[in-house]
Design an enzyme around this catalytic site. Structure first.
Site, PDB file in Angstrom:
ATOM      1  N   ASP A  88      34.988  -9.098   1.361  1.00 57.60           N
ATOM      2  CA  ASP A  88      36.135  -8.538   0.648  1.00 57.60           C
ATOM      3  C   ASP A  88      36.068  -9.051  -0.791  1.00 57.60           C
ATOM      4  OD1 ASP A  88      38.723  -7.124   0.560  1.00 57.60           O
ATOM      5  OD2 ASP A  88      39.511  -9.127   0.148  1.00 57.60           O
ATOM      6  N   ASN A  96      40.742  -2.803 -11.657  1.00 56.09           N
ATOM      7  CA  ASN A  96      41.299  -1.454 -11.824  1.00 56.09           C
ATOM      8  C   ASN A  96      42.481  -1.462 -12.772  1.00 56.09           C
ATOM      9  OD1 ASN A  96      39.534   0.028 -10.229  1.00 56.09           O
ATOM     10  ND2 ASN A  96      40.739  -0.226  -8.373  1.00 56.09           N
ATOM     11  N   ASP A 105      35.176   1.635 -10.213  1.00 55.85           N
ATOM     12  CA  ASP A 105      34.124   2.326  -9.457  1.00 55.85           C
ATOM     13  C   ASP A 105      32.743   1.811  -9.849  1.00 55.85           C
ATOM     14  OD1 ASP A 105      36.055   3.828  -8.196  1.00 55.85           O
ATOM     15  OD2 ASP A 105      35.625   5.686  -9.295  1.00 55.85           O
ATOM     16  N   GLU A 136      37.384  -2.064  -1.230  1.00 55.54           N
ATOM     17  CA  GLU A 136      36.517  -3.058  -1.856  1.00 55.54           C
ATOM     18  C   GLU A 136      35.955  -4.018  -0.805  1.00 55.54           C
ATOM     19  OE1 GLU A 136      40.549  -5.005  -1.913  1.00 55.54           O
ATOM     20  OE2 GLU A 136      39.850  -2.999  -2.322  1.00 55.54           O
TER      21      GLU A 136
END
Length: 172
Positions: A88, A96, A105, A136
């Site tokens: 993770d 973001n 991305d 993610e």
């Protein structure tokens, strides 16, 4: 059609003179074979796209789930070992929020490649599977990998991601 050239050669052990209809039949057969190969290639490409995550090009969650069930059955029957790493990415939301989703991305694509390269360079098994598990989150499924080996690979992945220099438009 469409600039594709090909040929079909038919032979016989006997001295047989070609008939006028043979040329038409040969041309039809060549076109049929070419079309069949094109359709088979399209089907293989479609199946490959269905198994991969569009963003990272890793195996997708469905592929992971199917392979995980197969490996679990195999390990249970053979009493063999396997390892599963779940990864993770910490503080990904801040990427973001700070740089925008296109930058996020790009970071996910690069992280996927770092994980994949680390696993490939480690030669942990003959058939490791690296997948995008969720947003993610990533997974590495490794048959025949012991707990000690899994810890070593997990640390190599963590270290590689930690030291990787992500290039964003606004800096690294």
């Amino acid at each position: 059609d469409e600039g594709v050239a090909g040929s079909l050669l038919l032979t016989s052990r006997n001295d047989v003179r070609p008939q006028p209809t043979d040329a038409n039949l040969t041309q039809w057969a060549a076109q049929f074979i070419l079309k069949t190969f094109e359709q088979a290639l399209e089907r293989v490409q479609l199946e490959d796209r269905a198994r991969r995550d569009a963003l990272t090009q890793l195996a997708n969650r469905l592929t992971f789930d199917v392979e995980f069930q197969k490996l679990l059955r195999h390990c249970t029957l053979d009493k063999s070992k396997c390892s599963l790493l779940l990864i993770d990415v910490d503080r990904f939301k801040s990427i973001n929020d700070t740089y925008g989703h296109p930058a996020g991305d790009a970071v996910l694509r690069e992280i996927a490649q770092v994980i994949l390269q680390t696993v490939q360079n480690s030669r942990i098994s003959d058939r490791p599977l690296v997948a995008r598990y969720g947003g993610e989150e990533f997974a590495v499924l490794a048959p025949e990998l012991s707990l000690a080996g899994a810890r070593r690979i997990a640390e190599e992945i963590r270290s590689a991601v930690e030291t990787y220099q992500f290039a964003l438009e606004s800096g690294r």
